[in-house]
Structure formats: structure tokens, C-alpha cells
Design an enzyme around this catalytic site. Structure first.
Site, PDB file in Angstrom:
ATOM      1  N   ASP A 197       0.868  -1.188   0.000  1.00  0.00           N
ATOM      2  CA  ASP A 197       0.000   0.000   0.000  1.00  0.00           C
ATOM      3  C   ASP A 197       0.900   1.232   0.000  1.00  0.00           C
ATOM      4  OD1 ASP A 197      -2.162   1.660   0.040  1.00  0.00           O
ATOM      5  OD2 ASP A 197      -2.695   1.300   2.131  1.00  0.00           O
ATOM      6  N   ASN A 202       1.399   6.843   3.583  1.00  0.00           N
ATOM      7  CA  ASN A 202       2.151   5.811   4.302  1.00  0.00           C
ATOM      8  C   ASN A 202       3.661   5.986   4.216  1.00  0.00           C
ATOM      9  OD1 ASN A 202      -0.144   4.484   5.172  1.00  0.00           O
ATOM     10  ND2 ASN A 202      -0.247   3.168   3.375  1.00  0.00           N
ATOM     11  N   ASP A 215       2.079   1.515   8.099  1.00  0.00           N
ATOM     12  CA  ASP A 215       1.016   0.669   7.556  1.00  0.00           C
ATOM     13  C   ASP A 215       1.603  -0.506   6.783  1.00  0.00           C
ATOM     14  OD1 ASP A 215      -1.525  -0.182   7.205  1.00  0.00           O
ATOM     15  OD2 ASP A 215      -2.110   1.338   5.745  1.00  0.00           O
TER      16      ASP A 215
END
Length: 270
Positions: A197, A202, A215
Site C-alpha cells: 500500500d 504511508n 502501515d
């Protein structure tokens, strides 16, 4: 600066040990990318570092446990949050981590329009470093076969947020996205260690350099377009020219549009 990505909230219910560690902090609820769980930034405690807390139940609790394991492995390779506490009680989990200094890539791109090319350069350089981690050292698999099984389960359980699909698929049903993905296969994966992701929220930067990732629950071996597609998509929110610049700096000479579109659609499932 939060740019509408978080809002003040009260402390949540926690096991006694965690409540003691977090006493005296002010709480901010992160509104981006929770996937059914809760993400909180704890700040403002005198002479104490900021912390982040993830909390969830059921499948989300399992995801939090997966992230805890991946963080421990990834910390030997790149900068990630340090785990302060992890509690898993039956159907519920809490993961307390230190905050990495700096601001998210989204914050940098929003606040410093004149520095956007330099930020994209830093993101491309860091992604190459992540993808250079030897595959044979990674114990986690996150390839498209594995994630398609997860996606199918989410569709069957009605968990896919169809009203949040990207503009290109606005009005589509999850089943239509699923079929479109099938039409793009098979393809030969270029296997690397991926974040899973790799979005602007992030990635943390300080002084123009990436200083860490957050994350990490999807870390694992997959096709490199798993990360390329997500960052490419995020950059389009600011300027299409940034997308092209990112691909050049990363080293993509000829874009594999089939893989790009497949991974963009796969991300809609989560």
C-alpha cells in the site's frame, strides 16, 4: 498540519497496561485508510515521543497481528515504527508504535508545490531500495494470487466499498471489477519485496528524504507493479506530469499498462 486527514477524539477503551502507557496524551483519530479498524495519533505528552495506536476487532484484529509480525521483520531492512506494546485478546487487538519523525509525502506535496519533483525523486529512490531487498530473505507472500483470494472473500462478504472506487470505475460493481481483473490475466510477475500500500499517506519524509514507512500489514513478495501502481495513482491527484516523472526516476522505460491497470483494480477491493 493534517489537511483534513485526522480529527481530535477521546481515548478509546484499552487493556490496563496500554492505558497506563498512553496516559497524558492527546488523541487524534486518523480518517484515512482504516479498512474497518481505528488508527490514532497520540501527542502532546510532556517530554514523551508521539505514538500511534492501531485497534480492531475480528478480521481487522488479525490484520493488526500480521502487521506486528511484518514490522519486526522489516525493521532489519528499512526504517519503520518501533513496537511499544501489542495486545491480542480473543477477538480484539491493539498495536502501539512509536511515531516516525517527519511528515507524510501527501503533506509535503500539498504544502510545498515548488518541491514536488524533489519529493517524487525521493519516493522513487526509496521504492527502488525497498524493491532491492533480497526476495529470499522475505517470509511473506503478498502476490496477486494470494490477494485475489482475499479480494474474492471480501466481495462475497459485501466488504468492498463500491462507492469509493476511482473515477475510472465510478458506478461499477465489485463483480465487474473482478471480471475486468480476470480479463487482464495471466501475466508473469516480476517478484520483489513490496509494501503493498505504497501510498502518499504511508511514506514519511524529513529534510527532503524518505525516513520510513508505516502501515506495513501487506508487506510481502509480489510483482513490483503492486507498489508502482498505487503511488502512480496517488500522484495523479496533484499533477499527471508527476506520474511520468516518477516512472522515469524509478526506471520504468516501457510501462506495462496491463499490470498497472490490474493492480489499480486489485487495490479497489481493499
Amino acid at each position: 498540519m493534517t489537511y483534513g486527514r485526522e480529527e481530535a477524539c477521546a481515548a478509546i477503551a484499552m487493556p490496563p497496561g496500554l492505558a497506563t502507557v498512553t496516559m497524558g496524551y492527546r488523541w487524534m483519530h486518523n480518517m484515512i485508510g482504516e479498512s474497518g479498524g481505528g488508527v490514532y495519533r497520540l501527542h502532546g505528552r510532556q517530554d514523551a515521543p508521539d505514538l500511534f495506536l492501531k485497534h480492531g476487532r475480528g478480521m481487522v484484529a488479525d490484520d493488526i497481528a500480521d502487521e506486528m509480525v511484518r514490522l519486526r521483520w522489516l525493521s532489519d531492512h528499512i526504517a519503520v515504527p518501533t513496537i511499544r506494546r501489542f495486545v491480542h485478546t480473543g477477538d480484539e487487538a491493539w498495536l502501539l508504535m512509536t511515531a516516525i519523525p517527519g511528515q507524510t509525502a501527501y503533506q509535503h506535496l500539498t504544502a510545498r508545490p515548488h518541491d514536488r519533483l524533489a519529493v517524487v525523486d525521493a519516493l522513487a529512490t526509496f521504492l527502488r531500495q525497498l524493491h532491492a531487498i533480497p526476495v529470499d530473505t522475505c517470509p511473506f507472500i503478498s502476490d496477486h494470487h494470494h490477494r485475489l483470494m482475499q479480494a474474492r472473500a471480501r466481495i462475497d462478504q459485501g466488504l468492498v466499498a463500491e462507492d469509493e472506487f476511482d473515477e475510472e470505475r465510478e458506478g461499477w460493481l465489485a463483480e465487474e471489477v473482478w471480471q475486468a481483473m480476470q480479463d487482464l490475466m495471466p501475466f508473469t510477475p516480476d517478484r520483489v519485496v513490496t509494501h503493498g500500500d505504497f501510498s502518499l499517506d504511508n511514506i514519511l519524509l524529513e529534510d527532503g528524504q524518505v525516513v520510513g514507512l508505516i502501515d506495513a500489514g501487506r508487506i510481502g513478495i509480489a510483482d513490483r507493479y503492486q507498489d508502482i501502481a498505487i503511488l502512480w495513482n496517488c500522484l495523479g491527484e496533484f499533477d499527471d506530469a508527476l506520474r511520468s516523472h516518477f516512472l522515469r526516476r524509478y526506471g520504468v522505460a516501457d510501462v506495462d499498462n496491463r499490470k498497472l491497470q490490474f493492480h489499480l483494480m486489485l487495490d479497489e477491493m481493499f
